[in-house]
Design an enzyme around this catalytic site. Structure first.
Site, PDB file in Angstrom:
ATOM      1  N   ILE A  25     -30.135  17.592   4.718  1.00 46.80           N
ATOM      2  CA  ILE A  25     -30.892  17.703   5.967  1.00 46.80           C
ATOM      3  C   ILE A  25     -30.143  16.892   7.019  1.00 46.80           C
ATOM      4  O   ILE A  25     -30.081  15.656   6.934  1.00 46.80           O
ATOM      5  CB  ILE A  25     -32.343  17.198   5.779  1.00 46.80           C
ATOM      6  CG1 ILE A  25     -33.026  17.959   4.623  1.00 46.80           C
ATOM      7  CG2 ILE A  25     -33.131  17.349   7.085  1.00 46.80           C
ATOM      8  CD1 ILE A  25     -34.373  17.402   4.206  1.00 46.80           C
TER       9      ILE A  25
ATOM     10  N   CYS B 245     -28.032  13.651   2.074  1.00 45.53           N
ATOM     11  CA  CYS B 245     -27.405  14.619   1.167  1.00 45.53           C
ATOM     12  C   CYS B 245     -28.459  15.238   0.247  1.00 45.53           C
ATOM     13  O   CYS B 245     -29.521  14.640  -0.005  1.00 45.53           O
ATOM     14  CB  CYS B 245     -26.373  13.934   0.284  1.00 45.53           C
ATOM     15  SG  CYS B 245     -24.928  13.315   1.141  1.00 45.53           S
TER      16      CYS B 245
ATOM     17  N   GLU C 128     -28.378  15.553  -2.962  1.00 48.11           N
ATOM     18  CA  GLU C 128     -28.600  14.787  -4.199  1.00 48.11           C
ATOM     19  C   GLU C 128     -29.639  13.701  -3.982  1.00 48.11           C
ATOM     20  O   GLU C 128     -30.571  13.532  -4.771  1.00 48.11           O
ATOM     21  CB  GLU C 128     -27.298  14.112  -4.658  1.00 48.11           C
ATOM     22  CG  GLU C 128     -26.176  15.061  -5.021  1.00 48.11           C
ATOM     23  CD  GLU C 128     -25.277  15.421  -3.845  1.00 48.11           C
ATOM     24  OE1 GLU C 128     -25.800  15.572  -2.714  1.00 48.11           O
ATOM     25  OE2 GLU C 128     -24.072  15.551  -4.047  1.00 48.11           O
TER      26      GLU C 128
ATOM     27  N   CYS D  96     -20.953  12.697  -3.128  1.00 45.47           N
ATOM     28  CA  CYS D  96     -20.383  11.602  -2.324  1.00 45.47           C
ATOM     29  C   CYS D  96     -20.691  10.246  -2.966  1.00 45.47           C
ATOM     30  O   CYS D  96     -21.538  10.138  -3.869  1.00 45.47           O
ATOM     31  CB  CYS D  96     -20.898  11.660  -0.889  1.00 45.47           C
ATOM     32  SG  CYS D  96     -22.506  10.888  -0.654  1.00 45.47           S
TER      33      CYS D  96
HETATM   34  N1  THU Z   1     -23.382  16.662   1.518  1.00 44.78           N
HETATM   35  C1  THU Z   1     -24.285  16.676   0.481  1.00 44.78           C
HETATM   36  O1  THU Z   1     -25.400  17.176   0.633  1.00 44.78           O
HETATM   37  N2  THU Z   1     -23.911  16.115  -0.696  1.00 44.78           N
HETATM   38  C2  THU Z   1     -22.701  15.517  -0.932  1.00 44.78           C
HETATM   39  O2  THU Z   1     -22.500  14.936  -1.982  1.00 44.78           O
HETATM   40  C3  THU Z   1     -21.642  15.586   0.086  1.00 44.78           C
HETATM   41  C4  THU Z   1     -22.065  16.067   1.418  1.00 44.78           C
HETATM   42  C5  THU Z   1     -23.781  17.255   2.800  1.00 44.78           C
HETATM   43  C6  THU Z   1     -24.007  16.255   3.888  1.00 44.78           C
HETATM   44  C7  THU Z   1     -23.733  17.073   5.136  1.00 44.78           C
HETATM   45  O3  THU Z   1     -24.935  17.731   5.502  1.00 44.78           O
HETATM   46  C8  THU Z   1     -22.739  18.116   4.679  1.00 44.78           C
HETATM   47  O4  THU Z   1     -22.771  18.121   3.265  1.00 44.78           O
HETATM   48  C9  THU Z   1     -21.320  17.868   5.155  1.00 44.78           C
HETATM   49  O5  THU Z   1     -20.921  16.576   4.881  1.00 44.78           O
END
Ligand code: THU
Length: 143
Positions: free
Chosen positions: A48, A58, A60, A94
């Site tokens: 979001i 993120c 997760e 991440c």
């Molecule tokens: N993102 C995630 O949802 N999980 C991760 O582990 C890496 C990045 C999302 C955050 C952001 O909305 C998009 O991916 C680009 O960074």
């Protein structure tokens, strides 16, 4: 814990549902996650974003916080899905999300990623949390 194929499929489908709800107008990178709580229930999450980029959450962490908010004390597995662009290396969780996984999951917890750019999940990779994050900061340091 070992993930059966049926459970993995269920987690992937829940994560897909999460991914479909992604709010990612800035990156246009939709991510979904599904967490298996210790009760056996599954919780979904998605990324979001926010116009103030740093406030973005993120998928997760969204799924893990949802599990904890619902009363789970620990998590047993997490599946993360996205639409992989091209043939490059598969995305991985991440660092911030790895740290949150380590707070609630064991070092042996399955962490699976899959490419949902097509109808069927592709390139499903299951590792253990310790493969991604072998030396987490944890509460031992605070004692
Ligand atoms: N993102 C995630 O949802 N999980 C991760 O582990 C890496 C990045 C999302 C955050 C952001 O909305 C998009 O991916 C680009 O960074």
């Amino acid at each position: 814990m070992k993930l059966t194929k049926k459970l993995l499929d269920n987690l992937i489908e829940k994560a897909r549902e999460g991914m479909e709800n992604s709010y990612s107008p800035y990156s246009k990178f939709k991510v979904g996650a599904a967490v298996l709580g210790e009760s056996g229930k599954i919780y979904q999450g998605t990324n979001i974003e926010n116009a103030s980029f740093g406030v973005t959450i993120c998928a997760e962490r969204c799924a893990i916080f949802s599990a904890i908010a619902a009363g789970e004390k620990t998590i047993k597995a997490i599946v993360i899905v996205f639409k992989q662009k091209g043939l490059g290396p598969l995305s991985t969780p991440c660092g911030a999300c790895r740290q949150v996984m380590a707070e609630f999951g064991s070092q042996d917890m399955p962490v699976c990623t899959a490419d949902l750019s097509g109808k069927k999940a592709k390139r499903i990779v299951c590792k253990k949390l310790k493969d991604y994050y072998p030396y987490p900061f944890n509460s031992k340091a605070l004692k």
